[in-house]
Write a protein that holds these residues in place. Structure first.
Motif, PDB file in Angstrom:
ATOM      1  N   GLN A 133     -30.957 -10.648 -55.754  1.00 23.69           N
ATOM      2  CA  GLN A 133     -32.264 -10.061 -55.586  1.00 23.69           C
ATOM      3  C   GLN A 133     -33.474 -10.841 -55.015  1.00 23.69           C
ATOM      4  O   GLN A 133     -33.288 -12.079 -54.918  1.00 23.69           O
ATOM      5  N   VAL A 134     -34.279 -10.096 -54.462  1.00 26.89           N
ATOM      6  CA  VAL A 134     -35.451 -10.725 -53.681  1.00 26.89           C
ATOM      7  C   VAL A 134     -36.501 -10.985 -54.703  1.00 26.89           C
ATOM      8  O   VAL A 134     -36.975 -10.061 -55.629  1.00 26.89           O
ATOM      9  N   TRP A 135     -37.110 -12.022 -54.855  1.00 26.63           N
ATOM     10  CA  TRP A 135     -38.056 -12.684 -55.568  1.00 26.63           C
ATOM     11  C   TRP A 135     -39.100 -13.412 -54.490  1.00 26.63           C
ATOM     12  O   TRP A 135     -39.227 -14.330 -54.163  1.00 26.63           O
ATOM     13  N   PHE A 136     -40.613 -12.653 -54.409  1.00 24.26           N
ATOM     14  CA  PHE A 136     -41.526 -13.344 -53.437  1.00 24.26           C
ATOM     15  C   PHE A 136     -40.788 -13.734 -52.129  1.00 24.26           C
ATOM     16  O   PHE A 136     -41.080 -14.798 -51.736  1.00 24.26           O
ATOM     17  N   LEU A 137     -40.116 -12.701 -51.498  1.00 24.49           N
ATOM     18  CA  LEU A 137     -39.616 -12.904 -50.078  1.00 24.49           C
ATOM     19  C   LEU A 137     -38.453 -14.119 -50.020  1.00 24.49           C
ATOM     20  O   LEU A 137     -38.216 -14.212 -48.840  1.00 24.49           O
ATOM     21  N   ALA A 138     -38.061 -14.370 -51.033  1.00 23.72           N
ATOM     22  CA  ALA A 138     -37.000 -15.383 -51.202  1.00 23.72           C
ATOM     23  C   ALA A 138     -35.737 -14.852 -52.067  1.00 23.72           C
ATOM     24  O   ALA A 138     -36.070 -14.214 -52.925  1.00 23.72           O
ATOM     25  N   PRO A 139     -34.828 -15.466 -51.944  1.00 20.32           N
ATOM     26  CA  PRO A 139     -33.665 -15.203 -52.820  1.00 20.32           C
ATOM     27  C   PRO A 139     -34.033 -15.599 -54.412  1.00 20.32           C
ATOM     28  O   PRO A 139     -34.781 -16.561 -54.602  1.00 20.32           O
ATOM     29  N   SER A 140     -33.666 -14.891 -55.452  1.00 20.47           N
ATOM     30  CA  SER A 140     -34.082 -15.235 -56.650  1.00 20.47           C
ATOM     31  C   SER A 140     -33.982 -16.536 -57.138  1.00 20.47           C
ATOM     32  O   SER A 140     -32.712 -17.247 -56.742  1.00 20.47           O
TER      33      SER A 140
END
Ligand SMILES: Cc1cc2nc3c(=O)[nH]c(=O)nc-3n(C[C@H](O)[C@H](O)[C@H](O)COP(=O)(O)O)c2cc1C
Length: 304
Positions: free
Chosen positions: A87-94
């Protein structure tokens, strides 16, 4: 017998549902599936508290991943395919997935075909590019990418996604907004890609080409290209400054994290308006650049 390793991490179950549907057709006697749920040593409790949610932002952007517990897959195996669902977290991979990719256990990806499955509200471009780079760094062969986004109009997801992350509930908010998370039909549709993967795996040919070409696994909404690029530019200095004030969980950076959260409230509508203006005023000038960026996003190969 073909061996497939499935690496994933999930909080609300969106990623789990997506990867289960994608791999449903791989449950055949000719394919041995190994499931690996990444367990970070740092705690990311779900549902999130408002502060904890924003407090992971600097580490996501700076790539300061947590350590992970040793995975249980057989380290002596070579896998015919690895599927990484994240999943994405803040435009980055989690962070847990970054933790895996930067760990010694990511050696399993070396010279191995990889399909990624990315789940997000709808801003996945930067995370996907970061993922391509991380896979290339560990010597993996990234052959396909599958993108899944949350249901409902993008503006509504600005409310429904945070609501579900902070409460753990996915019901229709106020009876009017769409439910949060990924639509059941979109989850079910992933099994078609799984059928194609199963067909390819059971063939003897072991080329490194795409298994999912022509199936439209990546749809790019061009309206989000410029907001994401601006967002990425804005996030970097904030992440560096916040990190300067302290580590994740430290009180010393509380004021800067709160300031970042408040700033986002104003920045999001401004960025959306500015992006629309840029797209409207400079359309002929940026048309070619946008088109080539869309092609890049659709390809599993990273440039540069
Ligand atoms: C800390 C955090 C940051 C997030 N940032 C983004 C983001 O930048 N872009 C996006 O589209 N979705 C973002 N999301 C939404 C998740 O990618 C989305 O809810 C996903 O479905 C979560 O899957 P899971 O519940 O299986 O872990 C974020 C979620 C969290 C928890």
């Amino acid at each position: 017998m073909k061996r497939v390793l499935i690496i994933y991490y999930s909080q609300s179950g969106d990623v789990t549902r997506a990867v289960e549907s994608l791999t449903k057709c791989l449950k055949t006697p000719e394919i041995q599936l190994s499931w690996e749920c990444i367990k970070p040593k740092a705690d990311y409790p779900y549902p999130w508290s408002l502060y904890k949610f924003f407090d992971v932002f600097p580490e996501c952007i700076n790539g300061e991943h947590p350590e992970i517990f040793p995975p249980k897959f057989n380290h002596n195996y070579t896998f015919d395919l690895v599927i990484i669902a994240y999943q994405v977290w803040f435009l980055a991979p989690s962070l847990p997935i970054q933790g895996f990719l930067k760990s010694e256990y990511a050696k399993v990806l070396q010279n191995t075909k990889i399909i990624t499955l990315v789940v997000s509200r709808n801003m996945w471009h930067s995370a996907s590019e970061t993922m391509k780079k991380m896979i290339a760094e560990v010597g993996g062969i990234h052959i396909d990418n599958v993108v899944v986004t949350h249901q409902g109009p993008p503006l509504a997801t600005f409310i429904t996604t945070p609501w579900s992350l902070l409460t753990g509930r996915k019901n229709r908010l106020l009876g009017a907004l769409p439910p949060a998370g990924v639509k059941d039909e979109d989850i079910d549709a992933l099994s078609i890609f799984g059928e194609r993967i199963a067909n390819h795996l059971t063939k003897t040919d072991c080329s490194h080409h795409s298994m999912l070409a022509g199936l439209g696994t990546v749809e790019v909404n061009q309206r989000y290209i410029i907001p994401e690029l601006i967002g990425r530019v804005i996030y970097h200095p904030w992440a560096k400054i916040a990190r300067f004030f302290g580590q994740q969980g430290s009180w010393s950076r509380l004021p800067i994290i709160c300031l970042f959260a408040v700033h986002l409230l104003f920045a999001i509508p401004i960025v959306l308006i500015v992006s629309n203006l840029i797209q409207f005023l400079f359309a002929p000038l940026i048309h070619k650049k946008i088109a080539s960026y869309v092609e890049l996003l659709k390809s599993p190969i990273s440039v540069g």
